[in-house]
Design an enzyme around this catalytic site. Structure first.
Site, PDB file in Angstrom:
ATOM      1  N   SER A 550       0.844  -1.184   0.000  1.00  0.00           N
ATOM      2  CA  SER A 550       0.000   0.000   0.000  1.00  0.00           C
ATOM      3  C   SER A 550       0.886   1.244   0.000  1.00  0.00           C
ATOM      4  O   SER A 550       1.678   1.433  -0.923  1.00  0.00           O
ATOM      5  CB  SER A 550      -0.958  -0.049   1.188  1.00  0.00           C
ATOM      6  OG  SER A 550      -1.953   0.924   1.092  1.00  0.00           O
ATOM      7  N   HIS A 665      -8.139  -5.106  -0.346  1.00  0.00           N
ATOM      8  CA  HIS A 665      -6.856  -4.456  -0.126  1.00  0.00           C
ATOM      9  C   HIS A 665      -5.924  -5.322   0.718  1.00  0.00           C
ATOM     10  O   HIS A 665      -4.707  -5.302   0.520  1.00  0.00           O
ATOM     11  CB  HIS A 665      -7.078  -3.105   0.553  1.00  0.00           C
ATOM     12  CG  HIS A 665      -5.835  -2.283   0.661  1.00  0.00           C
ATOM     13  ND1 HIS A 665      -5.090  -1.911  -0.443  1.00  0.00           N
ATOM     14  CD2 HIS A 665      -5.193  -1.770   1.745  1.00  0.00           C
ATOM     15  CE1 HIS A 665      -4.051  -1.181  -0.043  1.00  0.00           C
ATOM     16  NE2 HIS A 665      -4.085  -1.084   1.272  1.00  0.00           N
TER      17      HIS A 665
END
Length: 701
Positions: A550, A665
């Protein structure tokens, strides 16, 4: 920037017209799907055909599916304990409960509340559980958040814990990145992005509404509307220990870190209240409203509070007069940081770290005197569930070589007792943890941890994995990872964690030192740790790899494009990569408070200095990298990872790319997929860092 790798002379992807890979930003299309399938086939074929892959996969799966884990629990009003659990038989998980007495035995007896594997099978859906909000004080009726494949967007459905059934004709809200809070059994406060007109540019809700049972969303009464350019708006009720609503708040997030706070009045109007824009409410304990500030702030009373301070108001007095005096609870030192705040019925519980080592203090709201809980030292501590009926609470303890343990105790006295502990998941015999400091480019001392064998040679030969994140005030604290230990440390690897600026290890100032125009400081911190590892002889370029996801994926991209001469491997997980377009993709606009706005010339200039996608070069000595993402990631757009891989290949570099078609995610829709990801990563790292260059070449890398 790095002296080795000047930015490409030709301007690449500085406009839409100069980006040949915009089409990879389509989440799914026939062309995109075919491209992903081709890359997956190549990468899986390369890594899964390695003779070590299967063993690594099975070891990871055995650890992830092990029942030999501490079930984290939440204390309920009636004293029972609830838990969400995943294992080999429950890959999606079950929501279950037990009694305190049973929990304290070696083999607790659990009662299933809701089986998500059974639910997914019955409904033919790829449900991933994203949490429940239950109506206080009884907690019988709950709003269950269900994600399709792991996305941030959820469907919300009303569930009855007594009947263990979804309520027939009950609340059922369609998929959205939403927030919901109970006001009472028939009234909800919702921030729901149910069509384009109700969205911010970040993809979140910009209105708060009151929804009565039986109403449709368009019948809900709007009580607040933010701007399209806001990050999001939300509402929530503040309840005391008995579940009584004391106030209802609306929060308008102007960006990721700054917000305006309002109280909802009886006539559904709102009144803004004075609170730090960077900071907010942490707890309500014994009638005291506890607030933290991430900026220097002057209260209406004239009192001044420093960045990182915790203070409190008598709630009733503050509701009547916002200029009343506040009470200082805690002012952390320069190398201290508050990592968690919670409340029991009569005490405030604070996780306080000093030089990235944790402790728990309990504070008496009568005078804010404090007692340190009797927990192990030099470890990570976390506040677990707290009781609203008494002062009982749980606390977790772990370290890089210390398996997780759970303590149970009384906040009134600070006395804790070991409740449960885990046996080791890997052999830590002869392993040690060290803390060093690297000197960053501007002279800042950057701490980092090294986990290694005590007899590891200091001749640069150790295969070393350097992990970093460096953003959003997220601290990398010592923690126990069975898969990392088994798949890396046991096999002779060294694991390093960099506590760079941008994180929260030393509080808000440590984070803010690397915000926006100062982002490069965090990259330089990470590079400084790599240089220090090499200088100490712990590792050397052929044996040094990096990993991050991320924001950490952006970190890896910056290291790759600025100092590729330092590394021989990079695991780039669900990354941000094209920083000139991050604000146009999914939730990206919500992160402009962290990075800046690429549509503003001055800010675009500093972002362009480090944006990895634009800096990729044909002439740079990049190692083969492993990039992975998820189609269902609706937070960081998979287009970042795809475009990075496509550009690297175009420039003649070797790249392994894998895209999980589920998982969101966190890439964790189920445990088998998580095990596959881990096995792919450590197979790749083995090939790059443990194998000799000759054997690596023989394997086709």
């Amino acid at each position: 920037m790095a002296q080795n790798t000047p930015a490409p002379a030709a301007a690449f992807a500085t406009t839409d017209a100069t980006d040949p890979y915009l089409w990879l930003e389509d989440v799914q299309s026939e062309r995109v799907d075919a491209w992903v399938a081709e890359k997956n086939q190549h990468s899986l074929g390369t890594l899964q055909s390695d003779p070590r892959y299967e063993g690594l996969y099975q070891q990871a799966l055995d650890i992830l599916q092990s029942r030999d884990r501490i079930p984290g629990v939440s204390i309920q009003r009636d004293g029972s304990l609830e838990n969400f659990w995943q294992d080999a038989e429950h890959v999606r998980g079950i929501w279950r409960r037990t009694s305190m007495d049973s929990y304290n035995t070696a083999n607790p007896q659990w009662e299933t509340i809701l089986d998500f594997d059974a639910l997914a099978a019955a409904e033919g859906a790829n449900w991933v559980y994203k949490g429940a909000t239950c109506l206080a004080p009884e907690g019988r009726y709950c709003l269950i958040s269900l994600s399709d494949g792991g996305k941030d967007a959820v469907t919300i459905r009303e569930f009855d814990k007594v009947t263990k059934q979804f309520v027939e004709g009950g609340i059922n809200l369609p998929e959205s990145k939403s927030g919901v809070s109970w006001i009472d059994k028939d009234t909800l406060l919702i921030s729901y992005a149910y069509d384009e007109s109700s969205l911010t540019t970040s993809g979140y809700a910009r209105t708060v509404r009151i929804l009565k049972r039986g109403q449709t969303l368009d019948q809900a009464v709007q009580v607040f509307e933010g701007e399209t350019t806001d990050m999001s708006v939300s509402g929530y009720t503040l309840r005391d220990a008995d579940g009584v609503v004391k106030a209802t708040f609306v929060q308008r997030m102007r960006d990721f870190y700054s917000s305006d706070k309002y109280i909802l009045n009886a006539d559904n109007s709102v009144t803004q209240v004075p609170m730090p824009a960077k900071g907010g409410i942490n707890a309500l304990v014994a009638g005291k409203l506890v607030i933290s500030t991430d900026e220097d702030w002057t209260a209406p009373s004239g009192q001044t509070f420093k960045t990182g301070d915790i203070f409190a108001y008598d709630l009733d007095a503050w509701l009547a007069d916002k200029s009343v005096q506040a009470e200082l609870v805690l002012s952390p030192g320069e190398r201290e940081a508050v990592e968690g705040i919670s409340a029991t019925r009569n005490r405030l519980v604070v996780a306080l770290y000093e030089n990235v080592r944790g402790s728990i203090y309990v504070y008496d709201p009568a005078d804010w005197s404090r007692t340190r809980a009797n927990l192990p030292e030099n470890v990570t501590v976390g506040i677990g569930s707290t009781s609203s009926q008494n002062d009982q609470f749980f606390a977790s303890v772990s370290g890089y070589l210390t398996p997780s343990s759970l303590y149970f105790g009384d906040a009134a006295t600070g006395q804790m007792a070991l409740s449960k502990s885990l046996p080791p998941k890997f052999d830590a015999t002869g392993k040690i943890v060290e803390q060093h400091q690297a000197v960053s480019k501007d002279g800042t001392l950057v701490p980092y941890f090294v986990v290694r064998s005590e007899n590891a040679p200091m001749d640069g030969s150790n295969p070393t994995l350097l992990y970093g994140y460096g953003g959003f005030q997220s601290s990398l604290l010592p923690s126990y990872s069975g898969p990392m230990g088994k798949l890396w440390l046991e096999r002779g690897g060294v694991y390093v964690i960099a506590n760079t600026r941008g994180g929260g290890e030393f509080g808000p100032r440590w984070h803010q030192a690397a915000l926006q125009e100062n982002r490069q400081r965090a990259h330089e911190d990470f590079q400084a740790v790599a240089l220090d590892l090499i200088a100490r002889g712990i590792t050397s370029q052929p044996h040094l790899g990096i990993m991050g996801g991320s924001q950490g994926g952006l970190f890896m991209g910056a290291m790759l494009t600025q100092r590729p001469d330092l590394i021989n491997a990079a695991v780039i997980q669900v990354p941000l990569f094209d920083m000139l377009r991050f604000h146009k993709l999914l939730a990206g606009a919500s992160w402009m408070g962290e990075y800046g706005n690429p549509d503003i010339a001055e800010e675009r200039a500093w972002i362009a200095e480090y944006s990895p996608y634009q800096r990729l070069s044909a002439d740079a000595p990049y190692p083969e990298v492993f990039i992975h993402t998820s189609t269902k990631d609706d937070r960081v757009h998979p287009g970042h990872a795809r475009k990075a891989a496509a550009r690297l290949e175009e420039l003649g570099h070797q790249v392994l790319f894998y895209e999980n078609t589920d998982g969101g995610h966190a890439a964790g829709a189920n445990l088998r997929e998580s095990a596959r990801r881990l096995a792919l990563e450590y197979t790749y790292l083995t090939r790059r860092l443990i194998d000799t260059p000759q054997s690596t070449e023989a394997q086709g890398n």
